[in-house]
Design an enzyme around this catalytic site. Structure first.
Site, PDB file in Angstrom:
ATOM      1  N   CYS A 279       0.826  -1.217   0.000  1.00  0.00           N
ATOM      2  CA  CYS A 279       0.000   0.000   0.000  1.00  0.00           C
ATOM      3  C   CYS A 279       0.859   1.265   0.000  1.00  0.00           C
ATOM      4  O   CYS A 279       1.673   1.491   0.900  1.00  0.00           O
ATOM      5  CB  CYS A 279      -0.924  -0.017   1.220  1.00  0.00           C
ATOM      6  SG  CYS A 279      -1.609   1.568   1.680  1.00  0.00           S
TER       7      CYS A 279
ATOM      8  N   CYS B 266     -10.302   9.124 -14.506  1.00  0.00           N
ATOM      9  CA  CYS B 266     -10.449   8.153 -13.419  1.00  0.00           C
ATOM     10  C   CYS B 266     -10.536   6.718 -13.953  1.00  0.00           C
ATOM     11  O   CYS B 266     -11.447   6.371 -14.710  1.00  0.00           O
ATOM     12  CB  CYS B 266     -11.688   8.498 -12.602  1.00  0.00           C
ATOM     13  SG  CYS B 266     -12.278   7.179 -11.533  1.00  0.00           S
TER      14      CYS B 266
ATOM     15  N   CYS C 268     -13.728   4.859 -13.000  1.00  0.00           N
ATOM     16  CA  CYS C 268     -14.878   5.351 -13.782  1.00  0.00           C
ATOM     17  C   CYS C 268     -14.896   4.670 -15.157  1.00  0.00           C
ATOM     18  O   CYS C 268     -15.959   4.287 -15.660  1.00  0.00           O
ATOM     19  CB  CYS C 268     -14.800   6.871 -13.947  1.00  0.00           C
ATOM     20  SG  CYS C 268     -14.702   7.786 -12.392  1.00  0.00           S
TER      21      CYS C 268
END
Length: 525
Positions: free
Chosen positions: A47, A381, A384
């Site tokens: 991460c 994005c 998206c």
């Protein structure tokens, strides 16, 4: 070879010297029971945000060790069951433990000093009892502290102050003393409240009616610098203040300081009605576009009405003088200026997913007869883009039903009244309840979206889905950020490239996808 070994031994020594304790399922419960206050980070090694937090977390752990506040971490790739038991859905997740049954989320910024400040507040009672020996030290215990000066038998004042402290303890340190001589030495008469701060005039005295709400407002207003600085750590605080925010965009610290001095009198005049703050135009210049300023044309000034997400850009052809900006702010406060509205052209025709622009938002989204599912997206994005074919399929399913609209709006090119925290954001505006939109947080499958519309829509429309899609866990795909309309960070791009091409980390900070941006550029808050 020697260099490699030196680096290896250095890394091992650093790990051994860590003040952050690594916990596992076999020692976690025991550690929580043995320590009165623990901040635990649930993380994944891949991460990006966890990597960025690591040195800050380590610094905080070292400082807090002296105060007997323990910082720990759990690797969720090794301890998945433990992380699941505590509801971890994104990385990093930070939780505060006061024993095994008293668990609250960490609500502060992810910087060392912020963690130290936040956890110090958590370690103290809501109100610390002060005397002549502890008062002076308490005044400088944090950037902002409040001290109440009350007689011991003044039950009403003590109870009101205690209620404020209980509510705002995560934000401020609260102290109190009943020693009348200390009040006199501070130049106040019991009952009184003094806010001490390490900036501006140094302290403010509360002079309003001794009720909880005015005291809370006093604390919030007095604790905000006359002209502060907007950045990832402070943005949410300004948004939560509930009053308009005036931005001063400039590229260098020297220029920001110079303009701040020029506009100080304007900020003083409107203190409590409008917050003023500088912003680094080099790092966060793209945010100027969100305020309908011409990006790159600096310095610049704009006001954001945070409650309604309205933008009021100052004429960029004019110099930022106290006279001209002062007149502009006067007119804004008096309601004489219309907000600037950025909108794409109204589509000539609609096919499939209904395209919403700023000028059609009211007519389409707020149509009280229809359930409207609206996706707020950004062209860059990645999530998206992945959602687009499913969203198109959803629109086809509802095409025969005129009382349900599947719509989308480019939130980077259109001003919308909603405060958008990340992309994609999906909301359902039910017929007859437009002031109560429902946020969608489920998996982004056609089936789940359709079920959401059926469950929360006023018309309860059910559609038949030809082929059931395989479900997958998309908990980490929900992006929560600290800035309106769009923030890309290099850290998330790194995390996606390394491990999760279809999943974004669920975080409170301002983050977006890492699709196309230069990793060294941070042009959103």
């Amino acid at each position: 070879m020697r260099t490699s070994l030196a680096l290896l031994f250095g890394a091992v020594a650093s790990a051994l010297a860590s003040d952050v304790l690594s916990l596992h399922k076999d020692d976690f419960d025991e550690f929580i029971q043995e320590n009165n206050l623990v901040l635990a980070e649930f993380f994944a090694p891949w991460c990006g945000h966890c990597k960025a937090l690591a040195p800050e977390y380590e610094e905080a752990a070292t400082a807090l060790k002296e105060k007997n506040i323990a910082l720990a971490k759990v690797d969720c790739t090794e301890e998945s069951e433990l992380c699941s038991n505590y509801g971890v859905e994104g990385y990093p997740t930070l939780k505060i433990f006061r024993g095994p049954d008293n668990i609250t989320p960490y609500g502060g910024p992810r910087k060392a000093q912020a963690i130290i400040s936040y956890m110090t507040k958590q370690s103290l009672p809501a109100v610390s009892v002060l005397d002549k020996d502890s008062l002076e030290e308490f005044k400088t215990a944090d950037k902002v502290v409040l001290v109440g000066y009350f007689a011991a038998d003044d039950k009403a004042s003590n109870e009101t102050y205690q209620a404020v402290a209980d509510k705002l303890r995560d934000s401020f340190l609260f102290g109190a003393t009943s020693d009348e001589s200390l009040a006199k030495a501070e130049g106040v008469k019991q009952p009184a409240i003094v806010l001490y701060k390490s900036f501006d005039e140094g302290k403010n005295t509360f002079e309003g009616k001794f009720d909880q709400e005015p005291i809370e407002k006093f604390a919030s207003t007095s604790a905000t610098p006359l002209i502060g600085e907007v950045g990832p750590e402070t943005y949410q605080g300004y948004m939560a203040a509930g009053i308009p925010l005036a931005y001063i965009f400039a590229e260098t610290p020297e220029e920001r300081d110079e303009i701040a001095k020029e506009l100080r009198s304007v900020a003083e005049k409107h203190k409590g009605a409008v917050n003023f703050a500088t912003i680094d135009a080099k790092s966060f210049g793209q945010h100027g576009g969100n305020l309908n300023l011409e990006v790159g044309k600096w310095p610049a000034f704009a006001i954001q009405e945070t409650a309604k997400n309205q933008k009021f850009p100052f004429d960029q052809s004019k110099k930022l003088t106290s006279k001209d900006v002062g007149s502009f702010v006067d007119d804004f406060v008096a309601g004489k200026i219309e907000p600037s509205i950025k909108s794409e052209p109204i589509p000539e025709k609609q096919e499939g997913v209904t395209v919403v622009v700023a000028h059609t938002y009211k007519d389409i989204v707020l149509d009280d007869d229809k359930d409207v599912l609206l996706e707020f997206y950004a062209p860059w994005c990645g999530h998206c883009k992945a959602l687009a074919p499913k969203y198109d399929e959803l629109a086809e399913l509802y095409a025969p039903h005129s009382n349900v609209v599947i719509a989308k709006v480019d939130a980077t090119a259109n001003d919308v009244p909603d405060e958008i925290q990340g992309f994609p954001t999906i909301k359902l505006y039910p017929a007859g309840k437009k002031d109560e939109p429902v946020d969608y947080t489920g998996s982004r499958t056609v089936e789940d979206l359709a079920n959401f519309i059926k469950e929360h829509g006023s018309h309860k429309i059910e559609v038949k889905i030809g082929k059931e899609e395989p479900k997958r866990d998309e908990a980490d795909e929900s992006v929560v950020s600290a800035a309106p309309a769009a923030t890309e960070t290099a850290e998330e791009g790194e995390g996606i490239a390394d491990k999760v091409k279809d999943a974004a980390e669920k975080v409170r900070e301002a983050v977006m996808d890492g699709d196309d941006e230069d990793p060294d550029v941070h042009d959103e808050l």
